[in-house]
Design a protein around this motif. Sequence first.
Motif, PDB file in Angstrom:
ATOM      1  N   ILE A 185       3.640 -20.473  34.140  1.00 13.27           N
ATOM      2  CA  ILE A 185       4.327 -21.029  35.302  1.00 13.27           C
ATOM      3  C   ILE A 185       3.350 -21.895  36.083  1.00 13.27           C
ATOM      4  O   ILE A 185       2.139 -21.647  36.091  1.00 13.27           O
ATOM      5  CB  ILE A 185       4.918 -19.931  36.208  1.00 13.27           C
ATOM      6  CG1 ILE A 185       3.844 -18.962  36.689  1.00 13.27           C
ATOM      7  CG2 ILE A 185       6.027 -19.195  35.499  1.00 13.27           C
ATOM      8  CD1 ILE A 185       4.352 -17.959  37.695  1.00 13.27           C
ATOM      9  N   THR A 186       3.881 -22.907  36.739  1.00 16.82           N
ATOM     10  CA  THR A 186       3.047 -23.864  37.446  1.00 16.82           C
ATOM     11  C   THR A 186       2.555 -23.295  38.771  1.00 16.82           C
ATOM     12  O   THR A 186       3.318 -22.697  39.520  1.00 16.82           O
ATOM     13  CB  THR A 186       3.844 -25.150  37.723  1.00 16.82           C
ATOM     14  OG1 THR A 186       4.305 -25.679  36.495  1.00 16.82           O
ATOM     15  CG2 THR A 186       2.976 -26.178  38.426  1.00 16.82           C
ATOM     16  N   GLY A 187       1.263 -23.487  39.037  1.00 13.58           N
ATOM     17  CA  GLY A 187       0.751 -23.248  40.371  1.00 13.58           C
ATOM     18  C   GLY A 187      -0.012 -21.968  40.604  1.00 13.58           C
ATOM     19  O   GLY A 187      -0.550 -21.766  41.699  1.00 13.58           O
ATOM     20  N   LYS A 223       1.520  -6.602  37.680  1.00 12.93           N
ATOM     21  CA  LYS A 223       2.756  -6.075  38.249  1.00 12.93           C
ATOM     22  C   LYS A 223       3.890  -7.092  38.162  1.00 12.93           C
ATOM     23  O   LYS A 223       5.054  -6.721  37.966  1.00 12.93           O
ATOM     24  CB  LYS A 223       2.528  -5.658  39.700  1.00 12.93           C
ATOM     25  CG  LYS A 223       1.599  -4.460  39.844  1.00 12.93           C
ATOM     26  CD  LYS A 223       1.435  -4.061  41.305  1.00 12.93           C
ATOM     27  CE  LYS A 223       0.541  -2.830  41.443  1.00 12.93           C
ATOM     28  NZ  LYS A 223       0.387  -2.418  42.853  1.00 12.93           N
ATOM     29  N   ALA A 224       3.565  -8.380  38.288  1.00 15.81           N
ATOM     30  CA  ALA A 224       4.596  -9.416  38.298  1.00 15.81           C
ATOM     31  C   ALA A 224       5.262  -9.581  36.940  1.00 15.81           C
ATOM     32  O   ALA A 224       6.412 -10.017  36.861  1.00 15.81           O
ATOM     33  CB  ALA A 224       3.997 -10.752  38.745  1.00 15.81           C
ATOM     34  N   ARG A 225       4.576  -9.214  35.862  1.00 13.33           N
ATOM     35  CA  ARG A 225       5.119  -9.432  34.525  1.00 13.33           C
ATOM     36  C   ARG A 225       5.908  -8.240  33.997  1.00 13.33           C
ATOM     37  O   ARG A 225       6.398  -8.249  32.869  1.00 13.33           O
ATOM     38  CB  ARG A 225       4.013  -9.752  33.524  1.00 13.33           C
ATOM     39  CG  ARG A 225       2.828  -8.767  33.486  1.00 13.33           C
ATOM     40  CD  ARG A 225       3.049  -7.461  32.810  1.00 13.33           C
ATOM     41  NE  ARG A 225       3.436  -7.617  31.415  1.00 13.33           N
ATOM     42  CZ  ARG A 225       3.851  -6.624  30.666  1.00 13.33           C
ATOM     43  NH1 ARG A 225       3.973  -5.405  31.182  1.00 13.33           N
ATOM     44  NH2 ARG A 225       4.182  -6.813  29.403  1.00 13.33           N
ATOM     45  N   GLN A 226       6.092  -7.203  34.785  1.00 13.68           N
ATOM     46  CA  GLN A 226       6.681  -5.971  34.273  1.00 13.68           C
ATOM     47  C   GLN A 226       8.107  -6.155  33.755  1.00 13.68           C
ATOM     48  O   GLN A 226       8.524  -5.490  32.809  1.00 13.68           O
ATOM     49  CB  GLN A 226       6.626  -4.884  35.342  1.00 13.68           C
ATOM     50  CG  GLN A 226       5.211  -4.357  35.579  1.00 13.68           C
ATOM     51  CD  GLN A 226       5.142  -3.307  36.666  1.00 13.68           C
ATOM     52  OE1 GLN A 226       6.145  -2.966  37.286  1.00 13.68           O
ATOM     53  NE2 GLN A 226       3.948  -2.798  36.926  1.00 13.68           N
ATOM     54  N   LYS A 227       8.864  -7.074  34.339  1.00 10.50           N
ATOM     55  CA  LYS A 227      10.230  -7.295  33.859  1.00 10.50           C
ATOM     56  C   LYS A 227      10.256  -8.213  32.639  1.00 10.50           C
ATOM     57  O   LYS A 227      11.271  -8.318  31.970  1.00 10.50           O
ATOM     58  CB  LYS A 227      11.092  -7.879  34.973  1.00 10.50           C
ATOM     59  CG  LYS A 227      11.302  -6.907  36.132  1.00 10.50           C
ATOM     60  CD  LYS A 227      12.194  -7.507  37.201  1.00 10.50           C
ATOM     61  CE  LYS A 227      12.387  -6.533  38.358  1.00 10.50           C
ATOM     62  NZ  LYS A 227      13.244  -7.102  39.437  1.00 10.50           N
ATOM     63  N   THR A 232      11.294 -14.820  36.561  1.00 11.99           N
ATOM     64  CA  THR A 232      11.097 -13.934  37.715  1.00 11.99           C
ATOM     65  C   THR A 232       9.618 -13.790  38.090  1.00 11.99           C
ATOM     66  O   THR A 232       9.308 -13.219  39.143  1.00 11.99           O
ATOM     67  CB  THR A 232      11.640 -12.524  37.430  1.00 11.99           C
ATOM     68  OG1 THR A 232      10.871 -11.911  36.380  1.00 11.99           O
ATOM     69  CG2 THR A 232      13.106 -12.580  37.020  1.00 11.99           C
ATOM     70  N   VAL A 233       8.724 -14.292  37.258  1.00 11.96           N
ATOM     71  CA  VAL A 233       7.292 -14.062  37.492  1.00 11.96           C
ATOM     72  C   VAL A 233       6.831 -14.688  38.794  1.00 11.96           C
ATOM     73  O   VAL A 233       6.151 -14.048  39.602  1.00 11.96           O
ATOM     74  CB  VAL A 233       6.454 -14.587  36.311  1.00 11.96           C
ATOM     75  CG1 VAL A 233       4.961 -14.512  36.645  1.00 11.96           C
ATOM     76  CG2 VAL A 233       6.730 -13.774  35.056  1.00 11.96           C
ATOM     77  N   GLN A 234       7.214 -15.939  39.033  1.00 10.14           N
ATOM     78  CA  GLN A 234       6.769 -16.607  40.260  1.00 10.14           C
ATOM     79  C   GLN A 234       7.254 -15.870  41.501  1.00 10.14           C
ATOM     80  O   GLN A 234       6.501 -15.672  42.459  1.00 10.14           O
ATOM     81  CB  GLN A 234       7.253 -18.056  40.270  1.00 10.14           C
ATOM     82  CG  GLN A 234       6.628 -18.892  41.376  1.00 10.14           C
ATOM     83  CD  GLN A 234       7.051 -20.341  41.287  1.00 10.14           C
ATOM     84  OE1 GLN A 234       8.209 -20.667  41.547  1.00 10.14           O
ATOM     85  NE2 GLN A 234       6.134 -21.208  40.914  1.00 10.14           N
ATOM     86  N   GLN A 235       8.502 -15.451  41.469  1.00  9.36           N
ATOM     87  CA  GLN A 235       9.053 -14.676  42.586  1.00  9.36           C
ATOM     88  C   GLN A 235       8.291 -13.373  42.775  1.00  9.36           C
ATOM     89  O   GLN A 235       7.962 -12.985  43.909  1.00  9.36           O
ATOM     90  CB  GLN A 235      10.525 -14.387  42.326  1.00  9.36           C
ATOM     91  CG  GLN A 235      11.195 -13.511  43.374  1.00  9.36           C
ATOM     92  CD  GLN A 235      12.647 -13.245  43.024  1.00  9.36           C
ATOM     93  OE1 GLN A 235      13.335 -14.095  42.478  1.00  9.36           O
ATOM     94  NE2 GLN A 235      13.115 -12.046  43.336  1.00  9.36           N
ATOM     95  N   GLU A 236       7.991 -12.700  41.668  1.00 10.72           N
ATOM     96  CA  GLU A 236       7.288 -11.429  41.753  1.00 10.72           C
ATOM     97  C   GLU A 236       5.842 -11.593  42.189  1.00 10.72           C
ATOM     98  O   GLU A 236       5.268 -10.690  42.814  1.00 10.72           O
ATOM     99  CB  GLU A 236       7.354 -10.695  40.412  1.00 10.72           C
ATOM    100  CG  GLU A 236       8.684 -10.038  40.147  1.00 10.72           C
ATOM    101  CD  GLU A 236       9.065  -9.061  41.256  1.00 10.72           C
ATOM    102  OE1 GLU A 236       8.242  -8.191  41.603  1.00 10.72           O
ATOM    103  OE2 GLU A 236      10.186  -9.181  41.789  1.00 10.72           O
ATOM    104  N   VAL A 237       5.227 -12.725  41.865  1.00  8.34           N
ATOM    105  CA  VAL A 237       3.867 -12.989  42.353  1.00  8.34           C
ATOM    106  C   VAL A 237       3.858 -12.961  43.873  1.00  8.34           C
ATOM    107  O   VAL A 237       2.999 -12.324  44.499  1.00  8.34           O
ATOM    108  CB  VAL A 237       3.345 -14.346  41.830  1.00  8.34           C
ATOM    109  CG1 VAL A 237       2.088 -14.776  42.598  1.00  8.34           C
ATOM    110  CG2 VAL A 237       3.022 -14.254  40.343  1.00  8.34           C
TER     111      VAL A 237
END
Length: 249
Positions: A185-187, A223-227, A232-237
């Motif tokens: 993901i970017t950023g 933790k962000a990659r658990q799903k 959803t990764v950027q949101q979870e970050v």
Amino acid sequence: MSLLKINQGNPLIHCITNYVVANFTANGLLAIGASPVMADEIAEVGDMVSVASGLLVNIGTINGRTKEAMIVAGRKANEVGIPVVLDPVGVGATAFRRETVKNLLREIKFDLIRCNTGELAAIAGVNWDSKGVDSGVGEIDIEQTAKAIAKQYNCFVIVTGEVDIATNGESIDYIAGGHELMTKITGTGCLLSAICTAALAVERNNLSILSDVLKDYKKVAEKARQKEWLGTVQQEVLNQLHQIAGGRA
């Protein structure tokens, strides 16, 4: 914890960054309790730096106008004594980027260079097969090169990858962990540079707080990659940064 310290300090971070990541960077800084400002007009960057706690210079979408704004802002930051961080995005990709970074390093005293291996190689003048703004491939003694660059520019150097390293030119800290989805993901790297700027605004000249930021960021990735859904990764970050920094779940 480094992110908790940033939350408690609430530093104002002036980001001259690239338009691809500006929104994510701003939201990431807000998530940890810092205050972002994104100003790149030459006529106002000096005034903005004067009220800021730290300055991030990110060359991801560099052009002639923003290059000059970076120099003006960096000089002012050195004058008022706030930390300055360089993110040399894709420095090895073109001659313009290489010359821009050389000029920035001549004109501005940076507290930290935060880069990937390919960017480190380009700054050090090591042959490297760059792939746009991605790291690319090549051979380099990362540890010794990072230490040499840190000594040359009298700054900290962070090189991120599967195992991050942070050095002051003498000692090196190694930080393992994280997850490869962060590279999809970017950023995420650009946000890390902004968070490092906030950390130095809270505790200047402290390698340990930078290492702690890297440790916290690895935890965020895990933790962000658990799903395991990329979208959803950027949101979870952002969610995980907020939680680790002491925000509510």
